[in-house]
Design a protein around this motif. Sequence first.
Motif, PDB file in Angstrom:
ATOM      1  N   TYR A 117      29.236 -34.028  35.977  1.00  0.00           N
ATOM      2  CA  TYR A 117      30.384 -33.812  36.576  1.00  0.00           C
ATOM      3  C   TYR A 117      31.196 -34.982  36.767  1.00  0.00           C
ATOM      4  N   GLY A 118      32.320 -34.974  36.075  1.00  0.00           N
ATOM      5  CA  GLY A 118      33.431 -35.991  36.149  1.00  0.00           C
ATOM      6  C   GLY A 118      32.811 -37.392  35.581  1.00  0.00           C
ATOM      7  N   GLY A 119      32.010 -37.267  34.475  1.00  0.00           N
ATOM      8  CA  GLY A 119      31.594 -38.334  33.685  1.00  0.00           C
ATOM      9  C   GLY A 119      30.163 -38.999  34.337  1.00  0.00           C
TER      10      GLY A 119
ATOM     11  N   ASN B 198      27.140 -45.262  22.926  1.00  0.00           N
ATOM     12  CA  ASN B 198      27.276 -46.331  22.111  1.00  0.00           C
ATOM     13  C   ASN B 198      27.054 -47.767  22.733  1.00  0.00           C
ATOM     14  N   THR B 199      26.201 -47.764  23.711  1.00  0.00           N
ATOM     15  CA  THR B 199      25.955 -49.142  24.503  1.00  0.00           C
ATOM     16  C   THR B 199      24.534 -49.558  24.224  1.00  0.00           C
TER      17      THR B 199
ATOM     18  N   ILE C 266      27.890 -41.374  32.206  1.00  0.00           N
ATOM     19  CA  ILE C 266      27.698 -41.154  30.606  1.00  0.00           C
ATOM     20  C   ILE C 266      28.385 -42.360  29.789  1.00  0.00           C
ATOM     21  N   ASN C 267      29.511 -42.494  29.915  1.00  0.00           N
ATOM     22  CA  ASN C 267      30.267 -43.245  29.033  1.00  0.00           C
ATOM     23  C   ASN C 267      29.816 -44.976  29.247  1.00  0.00           C
ATOM     24  N   ASN C 268      29.620 -45.568  30.263  1.00  0.00           N
ATOM     25  CA  ASN C 268      29.295 -46.875  30.410  1.00  0.00           C
ATOM     26  C   ASN C 268      27.495 -47.160  30.024  1.00  0.00           C
TER      27      ASN C 268
END
Length: 442
Positions: free
Chosen positions: A76-78, A100-101, A94-96
Amino acid sequence: MSEEFNNEQHPIQEDAEYLEMNEVEQVYDQNQDDVQPEDMDDDLDMEDDRVEIDMTNNSKGYYDLHKDSVFNIDSYGGICITGSGDDTAHVWEINNNAINTQTNTDGEPVERKSLFEIKHNESVIGCYLTRPKGLYLISGDMNGLIKIYKTIKKGTWELIHEIQQVEELQWLKINESVEGMFAFGGTDGSVWVYQLTKNDLNLVMSGFSHQQDCTNGEFINYSEDDIQLLSLSVDGSIVLWSVYTGEAIMKWTESNFKSHATPQWISLQISPKSDAQPQRLAAVGSTEGALTLLNLQSHQVLYFNPAVIENITEHEEMSDLSIESISWLITPGKPALLVVGIVRGDLIVYDIPTFKIRSQLKLEEAITKTYISSGTNNVDKRLFVSSMDGKVYTYDPYQIANEQSQWIAHGHNMGVLDFAVDEKNNLLITAGDDGVSLIFEL
């Protein structure tokens, strides 16, 4: 689907009983120790024991800090929260932290880290970020301990409450429409509902109608003041509760199902709120493959089939027939569908209200979860099916054909036990028996 169920329109069929009808690198370590000559001497038949592993991986990111199987996941909310057999729940971005990290600008590997870790003394079998504001983290373990954390700021949570009302927790669910409301059931048959209000934890109701393990439950939200809960048990009972009064509005027992051998009810899905189908229906499945459809307002048993799979081979057991997951699809102008996933690998799609089989297929290994996306943003309505073969399959739910999936998520070397679909960011995030979560772009 808006039409009324009745016996004249939908006569009872003999094959089912009706009652009152109305690119990333591999995340996990696939390397094995080098085989030494002495090892070969110990096992001259080693070549015959080789296991072929599918190395296909089309994921875009991963999280691999758990030390045991990942049983459940919520997103929820990334942010994701995952519960594991290593007695922890991890919160990670998820993103950081995943997508792709794998390396930084110098080409060095990026260190994985969690935003937050919740420690338990037993396997975590349920964990959630509350809706619709995400103010709290809630996790529960097999020993019945439930921990509640309040969001202080991004990446920081504070423990505010602990609950232990049952010796062994069977399930834990949040009410996605009411911030801070959650329910759980135990092996003693009890069911509990709590609500957080300005950080205060209030017991809303407790129910003791089931005589054996309470195996599942779901909220039904009619209005702010009218919230109900449906709970199941292996004793064959299904109870509809009024959350705010604690009253057992209706209890279905063996007598409601023509006194067939008592189904051990375990799986449940409430039909979504829809103008196309104003009545709220519950589809319930059992460990032996029994399936029933209940009208939650009239309390009628609209359909009952004691065995959706009839033909069992000699090597199969009754547990292979267990209905593990159920999903609804109600779309204006199209037939309503009910999707049933079975341990044996069968996926059955029913047309509602006729309850005729629209399509079916069989995966090689057990189905663990089914989910139909809501069709928002770039994700059309599609059916997601996870399996113990380590894959998640996607289908057009109206055009399922045997072994013809639209797209398959590859990457796990063990089964997928759970998954979450982030429709806003077009992501699929899995919970693997190999202790890894993979992130896929849809």
